[in-house]
Write an enzyme that holds these catalytic residues in place. Sequence first.
Site, short mmCIF file in Angstrom:
data_model
loop_
_atom_site.label_atom_id
_atom_site.label_comp_id
_atom_site.label_asym_id
_atom_site.label_seq_id
_atom_site.Cartn_x
_atom_site.Cartn_y
_atom_site.Cartn_z
N ILE A 120 36.08 40.79 32.93
CA ILE A 120 36.47 41.97 32.80
C ILE A 120 37.62 42.17 31.64
O ILE A 120 37.41 42.92 30.69
CB ILE A 120 37.30 42.66 34.07
CG1 ILE A 120 36.18 42.65 35.25
CG2 ILE A 120 37.91 44.23 33.88
CD1 ILE A 120 36.66 42.88 36.75
N ASP A 132 46.48 36.32 36.80
CA ASP A 132 47.07 37.36 36.55
C ASP A 132 46.79 38.29 37.70
O ASP A 132 46.69 39.60 37.55
CB ASP A 132 46.70 37.89 35.23
CG ASP A 132 47.63 39.13 34.74
OD1 ASP A 132 48.78 39.00 35.11
OD2 ASP A 132 47.33 39.65 33.82
#
Length: 400
Positions: A259, A283
């Site tokens: 993504i 993340d």
Amino acid sequence: MANGDRKPALWINADIYAPDGIIKRGRILVDGEGRIGDVGGPDTVYGDDIPVFDAEGLKIVPGFIDVHVHGGNGFNAMEGTYEDLDGISRFHARHGTTSFLATTATASNERITKALEAAADAMRRGVSGAELLGIHLEGPFLNVKRSGAQSKDDIRPPDLGEIERFMRSAGQRIKLVTLAPEAEGGREAVRYFAERGVTVSAGHSDATYEQAAEAIAWGVSHTTHHFNGMSPLHHREPGLAGAGLTRPELTTELIADGIHVHPAAVKLLFDVKSPMNVCMITDAVACCGLPDGDYGRVVMTGGRIYLKDGSSLAGSSLTMLQALKNAMSFTGLPMERILPSLTRVPARQIRMDCRKGALEAGKDADFLILDQELNLISTFVAGREAYRSQESGTIIRKLK
């Protein structure tokens, strides 16, 4: 082994992913202090008084080290509580992480200070899942133009007084800092951190290629979530993205969720940099591991997390084990080639490779037991079983 135990043990008949290659039907000895006593082949002989576990048909790999993770399963490092940090450690241990850096976000001085103090306290107390190794200070010294999901209102130029106060609040436990080196005061900030052993990463930065080269000379050695939140690659201005690709001094973080970075760009980064210069991260943010939905400032749909206004991605729902699987799929590389990007590289980048990142004698007994489909069976942190799947009892046999 019972969850929470830290006892000597011998694992046999596993494919062990050691630094020099895969040891077929190998043996790994864990001592009673949470370290690896030895790693050897099927003929290696150890004492008779050690519990033996048969891992036939399974893989033992080094535990994953996530140097950029904000949260998961509803827990958030910026809440500034022990409960949140312990929750992050437990959630990510269930997905292959054996150690991590609590990662902050751009906010007021008071909120960042609270998060730093909580992380330092959690390190002193210890957490129950993956080991908390230190802090990643992401922001507030960023470039508004490349802010992404970081709070634009709280971004500010580096100030050595504020930096010194952050270091004290963190108990000198900041291992990694993300900043925009081109900002006013950037050179002084880079040098301050680098001189104190903190790895300096260029991120949320609009630096030109030339500015990135200057920053390398000051002490920058890392890039934050490469390709994201930075000046992009252009054939007439390579930007920070181009500097990360071409400068050997820079190790590049990567969110391999398909993504944040297209699978073809993931392959490009591995091809150009090699796995020894790619640092895989998640993340992950607080809603990672939760159902799709509205989480206040962000919305998660199909695992994609955006600011509510749709203007930017806002972290990921990725786990380290899924990152490994994705990278293998995107690049076509076998697991043993990808593994350093989740183990040895992050350990090196935060100067913890003396203890972490590889299955070799003397290092912490941080390892994962995987089946042939790379499903996680158990997570061990310093010789302690921090996670066990429901299937482990039927797959792993205790011989004595």
